[in-house]
Design a protein around this motif. Structure first.
Motif, PDB file in Angstrom:
ATOM      1  N   LEU A   1       0.963  -1.132   0.336  1.00 18.50           N
ATOM      2  CA  LEU A   1      -0.153   0.076   0.159  1.00 18.50           C
ATOM      3  C   LEU A   1       0.953   1.013   0.289  1.00 18.50           C
ATOM      4  CD1 LEU A   1      -2.909  -1.161   2.950  1.00 18.50           C
ATOM      5  CD2 LEU A   1      -2.886  -1.231  -0.141  1.00 18.50           C
TER       6      LEU A   1
ATOM      7  N   LEU B   1       2.446   1.235  15.456  1.00 19.37           N
ATOM      8  CA  LEU B   1       4.175   2.944  15.300  1.00 19.37           C
ATOM      9  C   LEU B   1       3.730   3.574  16.118  1.00 19.37           C
ATOM     10  CD1 LEU B   1       4.908   3.011  12.099  1.00 19.37           C
ATOM     11  CD2 LEU B   1       6.332   1.831  13.250  1.00 19.37           C
ATOM     12  N   ALA B   2       2.777   3.464  17.188  1.00 19.44           N
ATOM     13  CA  ALA B   2       2.905   4.707  17.851  1.00 19.44           C
ATOM     14  C   ALA B   2       3.456   4.666  19.665  1.00 19.44           C
ATOM     15  CB  ALA B   2       1.178   5.461  17.917  1.00 19.44           C
TER      16      ALA B   2
ATOM     17  N   LEU C   1       2.451  -2.191   6.422  1.00 20.06           N
ATOM     18  CA  LEU C   1       1.539  -1.720   5.741  1.00 20.06           C
ATOM     19  C   LEU C   1       1.267  -2.688   5.582  1.00 20.06           C
ATOM     20  CD1 LEU C   1       0.964   1.002   4.442  1.00 20.06           C
ATOM     21  CD2 LEU C   1      -0.087   0.615   5.976  1.00 20.06           C
TER      22      LEU C   1
ATOM     23  N   GLN D   1       6.384   3.883  19.869  1.00 18.99           N
ATOM     24  CA  GLN D   1       7.211   4.897  19.953  1.00 18.99           C
ATOM     25  C   GLN D   1       7.265   5.416  21.165  1.00 18.99           C
ATOM     26  OE1 GLN D   1       6.256   9.007  18.093  1.00 18.99           O
ATOM     27  NE2 GLN D   1       7.850   9.610  18.462  1.00 18.99           N
TER      28      GLN D   1
ATOM     29  N   GLN E   1      -0.300   2.871  12.025  1.00 23.36           N
ATOM     30  CA  GLN E   1      -0.556   3.479  13.033  1.00 23.36           C
ATOM     31  C   GLN E   1      -0.436   3.997  14.233  1.00 23.36           C
ATOM     32  OE1 GLN E   1      -2.835   7.072  11.443  1.00 23.36           O
ATOM     33  NE2 GLN E   1      -3.022   7.967  13.612  1.00 23.36           N
TER      34      GLN E   1
ATOM     35  N   VAL F   1       1.270   9.290  13.543  1.00 20.02           N
ATOM     36  CA  VAL F   1       1.992   8.560  14.266  1.00 20.02           C
ATOM     37  C   VAL F   1       2.751   9.356  15.335  1.00 20.02           C
ATOM     38  CG1 VAL F   1       4.394   6.998  15.115  1.00 20.02           C
ATOM     39  CG2 VAL F   1       2.919   6.204  12.457  1.00 20.02           C
ATOM     40  N   ARG F   2       3.665  10.626  15.024  1.00 15.14           N
ATOM     41  CA  ARG F   2       4.024  11.020  16.376  1.00 15.14           C
ATOM     42  C   ARG F   2       2.594  11.127  17.326  1.00 15.14           C
ATOM     43  NH1 ARG F   2       7.848  12.669  12.966  1.00 15.14           N
ATOM     44  NH2 ARG F   2       6.720  14.314  12.092  1.00 15.14           N
TER      45      ARG F   2
ATOM     46  N   LEU G   1       4.471   9.155   9.240  1.00 12.77           N
ATOM     47  CA  LEU G   1       4.825   9.516  10.949  1.00 12.77           C
ATOM     48  C   LEU G   1       4.570  10.293  11.839  1.00 12.77           C
ATOM     49  CD1 LEU G   1       8.557   8.906   9.647  1.00 12.77           C
ATOM     50  CD2 LEU G   1       6.936   7.611  11.604  1.00 12.77           C
TER      51      LEU G   1
ATOM     52  N   TYR H   1       8.069   0.690   7.742  1.00  9.91           N
ATOM     53  CA  TYR H   1       6.875   1.637   7.145  1.00  9.91           C
ATOM     54  C   TYR H   1       5.827   0.580   6.073  1.00  9.91           C
ATOM     55  CZ  TYR H   1       2.978   5.305   8.023  1.00  9.91           C
ATOM     56  OH  TYR H   1       1.786   5.673   9.109  1.00  9.91           O
ATOM     57  N   GLY H   2       6.590   0.234   4.964  1.00  6.18           N
ATOM     58  CA  GLY H   2       6.080  -0.533   3.716  1.00  6.18           C
ATOM     59  C   GLY H   2       5.732  -1.238   3.926  1.00  6.18           C
TER      60      GLY H   2
ATOM     61  N   GLN I   1      -0.516  10.332  17.540  1.00  8.51           N
ATOM     62  CA  GLN I   1      -1.605   8.691  18.102  1.00  8.51           C
ATOM     63  C   GLN I   1       0.019   8.438  20.079  1.00  8.51           C
ATOM     64  OE1 GLN I   1      -2.712   6.541  15.970  1.00  8.51           O
ATOM     65  NE2 GLN I   1      -3.616   4.823  17.642  1.00  8.51           N
ATOM     66  N   ALA I   2       1.115   8.609  19.346  1.00  6.23           N
ATOM     67  CA  ALA I   2       2.233   8.019  20.471  1.00  6.23           C
ATOM     68  C   ALA I   2       1.819   9.563  21.678  1.00  6.23           C
ATOM     69  CB  ALA I   2       3.322   8.448  19.985  1.00  6.23           C
TER      70      ALA I   2
ATOM     71  N   ALA J   1      11.133   3.389  11.537  1.00 10.30           N
ATOM     72  CA  ALA J   1       9.894   3.483  11.283  1.00 10.30           C
ATOM     73  C   ALA J   1       9.944   3.660   9.694  1.00 10.30           C
ATOM     74  CB  ALA J   1       9.353   4.425  12.189  1.00 10.30           C
ATOM     75  N   THR J   2      10.700   5.063   9.290  1.00 12.12           N
ATOM     76  CA  THR J   2      10.287   4.643   7.669  1.00 12.12           C
ATOM     77  C   THR J   2      10.299   3.853   6.774  1.00 12.12           C
ATOM     78  OG1 THR J   2      10.580   7.484   7.612  1.00 12.12           O
ATOM     79  CG2 THR J   2      11.739   6.521   5.971  1.00 12.12           C
TER      80      THR J   2
ATOM     81  N   VAL K   1       2.345   4.508   1.427  1.00  7.48           N
ATOM     82  CA  VAL K   1       2.573   5.215   2.011  1.00  7.48           C
ATOM     83  C   VAL K   1       2.343   6.266   3.221  1.00  7.48           C
ATOM     84  CG1 VAL K   1       4.518   6.124   4.211  1.00  7.48           C
ATOM     85  CG2 VAL K   1       5.520   3.683   2.365  1.00  7.48           C
TER      86      VAL K   1
ATOM     87  N   ILE L   1      -1.533   8.638  23.219  1.00  3.54           N
ATOM     88  CA  ILE L   1      -1.041   7.624  24.100  1.00  3.54           C
ATOM     89  C   ILE L   1      -0.899   7.397  25.252  1.00  3.54           C
ATOM     90  CG2 ILE L   1       0.026   4.927  24.481  1.00  3.54           C
ATOM     91  CD1 ILE L   1      -0.303   4.980  21.417  1.00  3.54           C
ATOM     92  N   ARG L   2       0.595   8.665  25.429  1.00  6.52           N
ATOM     93  CA  ARG L   2       0.966   8.722  25.974  1.00  6.52           C
ATOM     94  C   ARG L   2       0.188   9.535  27.550  1.00  6.52           C
ATOM     95  NH1 ARG L   2       5.242  11.017  23.302  1.00  6.52           N
ATOM     96  NH2 ARG L   2       7.301   9.319  23.368  1.00  6.52           N
TER      97      ARG L   2
ATOM     98  N   PHE M   1      13.790   6.464  16.224  1.00  3.78           N
ATOM     99  CA  PHE M   1      12.757   6.046  15.535  1.00  3.78           C
ATOM    100  C   PHE M   1      12.193   6.020  14.269  1.00  3.78           C
ATOM    101  CE2 PHE M   1       7.968   6.593  15.756  1.00  3.78           C
ATOM    102  CZ  PHE M   1       7.788   5.088  15.490  1.00  3.78           C
ATOM    103  N   GLU M   2      12.000   7.809  13.920  1.00  2.00           N
ATOM    104  CA  GLU M   2      11.550   7.808  12.625  1.00  2.00           C
ATOM    105  C   GLU M   2      12.292   7.257  11.766  1.00  2.00           C
ATOM    106  OE1 GLU M   2      10.459  11.573  12.275  1.00  2.00           O
ATOM    107  OE2 GLU M   2       9.673  12.225  14.071  1.00  2.00           O
TER     108      GLU M   2
END
Lengths: 326, 164
Positions: free
Chosen positions: A14, B40-41, B19, B44, B37, A24-25, A21, B15-16, A27-28, B11-12, A16, A31-32, B7-8
């Motif tokens: 799929l 990964l979150a 997915l 992180q 997502q 993701v940041r 990212l 990611y693919g 959502q992280a 994760a980069t 990206v 979550i915290r 991390f980034e």
């Protein structure tokens, strides 16, 4: 075509999302926050707000001993000036552990001392089952005490506490009791008079002399309705009762845990009995496992007492302090 | 490199692949993106603890999150007639029918079976790694994988395509 090849077909790749990212940041961060907020006891939140106010600033940053926070500070500061002597602005300490899975099930047998680094070191060992790196304690601009790894960058306005800087253990105990969900019952939005009554009751029950109740009617900046809270002020050596704008959303699961432990208010429990009851109450509750892993039990040896006093408080996790005879 | 940058970068690179795996697990593009997502979150948040072996952690998180979603939202388990998004595949040739059939057959497996198939045959984890990740015995992985293959072989959309 075999299954490995079929499943690995690039056609199943799929795209990206370009902002993947970033999402993701975000959502992280959620979550915290959720992990912290889900178990932040409202009363303790109020106390934290009060602590910030006591330090002369209205910040709503929640600063709680044992909180699980890992917000990295963005910039390395120039070497701050160390201070010595008692830490007189705040009671509670943020022990800045790395986030992740914490483990519970055991209890820490040494209660809080006046040394924030010592307290955080024990909390680290207990929670993460590892030796902490070299730690540093500092006061931030709100007067809160933060303990974090020395290698992590400090905020520019940090004032590093020299080794030997102490917090009042008496104030720590009083503050625990003022945020206790067992002795005070389920938290709620208190009126001014209820707050005075509850604060007075706590001071009497803890039996600490020389801590008068100081009612502050000076806050006029709050939108109604107001709730009233209280906190110990080590700087002024009084229990400060003041209006706050804190919200109240007492999680039912906390009451599930606290309710059976209120028996300890009328029965005389040994520390072993209290520990067993706390562990049992947590285990029987519907608290999710990820939060059960954030439960922290400290024991303080008080050989001159007959019965164990249990305090339940915390933020980001649930912290029990058991003070009583072996 | 700061932990955030570390991390980034990691994760980069992942990611693919994540997915792809998530798509096989969920059969739905949007859900797959949500799943990756979320995984990964969570990774992180746990980075400082797991940065020495983040791949195992993110896989475990993805699987457990997916399982949790299924438990909480049983309606997701219903098969739909429009399981595959053909435009997402970027392919209009005959192979698309094979992929469509495979994805459909996968979605018809019970979640745990499907997870084991994806872990074993797409992510190519060993039986021991699968067992460790799923918290079950190696024997359970073996028998579940075996039953999953039988069901795929017997699936109406795959019976004439010899995928397995």
């Amino acid at each position: 075509m075999d299954l490995e090849t079929a499943l690995g077909d690039p056609a199943f790749d799929l795209p990206v999302p370009p902002d993947g990212l970033t999402r993701v940041r975000r959502q992280a961060t959620r979550i915290r926050r959720r992990r912290q907020l889900a178990l932040t006891l409202p009363a303790v939140t109020v106390v934290a707000v009060l602590v910030s106010l006591l330090a002369g600033n209205g910040s709503s940053r929640t600063v709680l001993y044992g909180n699980q926070s890992a917000t990295p500070q963005p910039t390395q500061s120039p070497e701050p000036t160390p201070t010595r002597g008692p830490v007189d602005q705040t009671v509670q300490t943020l022990c800045d552990l790395p986030p992740g899975d914490h483990n519970s099930g055991r209890s820490d047998t040494d209660g809080p001392t006046g040394d924030p680094i010592d307290n955080c070191t024990r909390f680290w060992r207990y929670s993460l089952h590892s030796e902490p790196p070299a730690l540093v304690a500092y006061q931030d601009k709100f007067g809160s005490v933060i303990v974090q790894p020395k290698a992590d960058p400090l905020p520019s306005d940090a004032v590093v506490l020299a080794a030997g800087a102490t917090q009042s253990t008496e104030a720590i105990e009083l503050d625990e009791a003022l945020g206790d969900q067992i002795g005070l019952g389920p938290d709620h939005c208190r009126t001014r008079q209820e707050a005075i009554n509850d604060a007075t009751r706590v001071v009497d029950r803890v039996g600490i002399a020389g801590w008068p109740i100081h009612v502050d009617d000076g806050r006029t900046d709050l939108a109604k309705p107001q709730c009233w809270g209280f906190a110990a002020s080590p700087r002024h050596h009084y229990v400060w009762v003041v209006a706050t704008d804190g919200g109240y959303d007492y999680p039912a699961v906390l009451e599930q845990i606290a309710k059976p432990l209120r028996v300890s208010l009328t029965e005389c429990w040994s520390r072993a009995k209290a520990l067993a009851e706390v562990q049992s109450a947590v285990a029987r509750s519907s608290l999710k496992q990820e939060f059960k892993d954030l439960v922290y039990i400290r024991q303080v040896d008080e050989p001159d007492t007959k019965c164990t006093v249990i305090h339940m408080g915390g933020g980001g996790g649930i912290e029990f302090t058991l003070r009583g005879p072996v | 490199m700061t932990p955030a940058e570390e991390f980034e970068a990691w994760a980069t690179g992942r990611y693919g692949g994540l997915l792809h795996a998530a798509y096989l697990l969920t059969g739905d593009r949007d859900t797959a993106q949500d799943l990756v997502q979320t995984a990964l979150a969570k990774t992180q948040v746990a980075w400082r603890r797991v940065h020495t072996s983040p791949d195992a952690y993110v896989r475990r998180t993805m699987v457990t999150t997916h399982t949790d979603w299924w438990r909480r939202q049983p309606w997701r388990e219903r098969s739909t007639a429009t399981l595959i998004d053909r435009s997402a595949l970027g392919d209009s040739h005959g192979q698309i029918d094979d992929r469509d059939a495979l994805l459909r057959a996968l979605q018809d497996l019970p979640p745990r079976m499907r997870t084991i198939v994806v872990l074993r045959y797409y992510l190519q984890l060993t039986e021991t790694e699968c067992a460790d990740l799923l918290g079950c015995s190696v024997g359970t992985v073996k028998s579940t994988a075996s039953r999953a293959l039988e069901r795929l072989r017997a699936h109406p959309t795959l019976t004439s395509k010899e995928h397995c």
